[in-house]
Design an enzyme around this catalytic site. Structure first.
Site, PDB file in Angstrom:
ATOM      1  N   GLY A   1       0.900   6.945 -12.255  1.00  0.00           N
ATOM      2  CA  GLY A   1       0.323   7.757 -11.181  1.00  0.00           C
ATOM      3  C   GLY A   1       0.883   9.174 -11.104  1.00  0.00           C
ATOM      4  O   GLY A   1       0.852   9.934 -12.069  1.00  0.00           O
TER       5      GLY A   1
ATOM      6  N   ASP B   1       0.870  -1.167   0.000  1.00  0.00           N
ATOM      7  CA  ASP B   1       0.000   0.000   0.000  1.00  0.00           C
ATOM      8  C   ASP B   1       0.907   1.216   0.000  1.00  0.00           C
ATOM      9  O   ASP B   1       1.883   1.286   0.752  1.00  0.00           O
ATOM     10  CB  ASP B   1      -0.945   0.018   1.205  1.00  0.00           C
ATOM     11  CG  ASP B   1      -2.122   0.946   0.934  1.00  0.00           C
ATOM     12  OD1 ASP B   1      -2.873   0.692  -0.032  1.00  0.00           O
ATOM     13  OD2 ASP B   1      -2.296   1.936   1.666  1.00  0.00           O
TER      14      ASP B   1
END
Ligand code: ITT
Length: 202
Positions: free
Chosen positions: A159, A75
């Site tokens: 991203g 994560d």
């Protein structure tokens, strides 16, 4: 690590998985994506920390994986100091999960309009969680420090890489080669630390 050890990496993000595969190519282990392992899941990331969310993803995939599997999840996110740590743990959800990164990146640049360079500090953070075949949980963390740039630059990575300036290279993260990024990235650091930890167990 054993040459026969199979690791399932619990991510649906192709950009991330490409980096993971590249970083792990010298680890001497076989790595499978969720798809390659025949696992189709999108665990809801209801945690409020990277560690909680990585644990949720790892546990969800572990529950579906063959008995002898080792599962790892990552994560990660971008924390911008001037925005009190936003987008942070919710980096993937910022402005909606289906919004393009062109729009997300421009929004962050706009929100830093007029903010001078020394106050544009930011970092990428990555927390890895591994679950061993016997259920033991292990974790590691990696950080990459930088600054939010004034425009998008570069085509590599994914991203928020186009707006993240890496001072040591005088380049935006999306301008780094995959090898350069993996060497210094939050993900590269967390995964190499995880390898060291795993070597004590398997
Ligand atoms: P999985 O949960 O399936 O792994 P995800 O994209 O939802 O995929 P995260 O919840 O960990 O993954 O969110 C990470 C987000 O943070 C990612 O979607 C990017 O927006 C950002 N991010 C993390 N690492 C990055 C990197 O190396 N370069 C650019 N952006 C990154």
């Amino acid at each position: 690590m054993s040459e026969t050890m199979k690791i399932i990496f619990a991510t649906n993000n192709q950009g991330k998985y490409k980096e993971i595969k590249e970083i792990m190519k010298d680890f001497g282990v076989e790595i499978l994506s969720m798809k390659e392992a025949g696992i189709y899941l999108e665990p809801e990331e209801t945690g409020s920390t990277f560690l909680e969310n990585a644990t949720i993803k790892a546990k969800a995939v572990f529950a579906e994986a063959p008995a002898d599997s080792l599962v790892i999840a990552d994560d990660s996110g971008l924390l911008i100091d001037y925005l009190d740590g936003e987008p942070g743990v919710d980096s993937a959800l910022y402005l909606g999960v289906n919004t393009s990164y062109r729009i997300k990146n421009q929004s962050l640049i706009d929100r830093l309009d007029g903010v001078p360079t020394p106050k544009r500090t930011a970092r990428f953070v990555c927390v890895m969680v591994a679950i061993l075949p016997d259920g033991t949980l292990l974790s590691s963390e990696g950080v990459m420090e930088g600054l939010i740039g004034y425009e998008e630059r570069g085509e590599n990575g994914f991203g928020y890489d186009p707006i993240f300036y890496v001072p040591d290279f005088f380049k935006h993260s999306a301008e780094l080669t995959p090898e350069e990024k993996n060497e210094i990235s939050h993900r590269g650091k967390a995964l190499r630390k995880m390898k060291e930890i795993l070597e004590k167990y398997i």
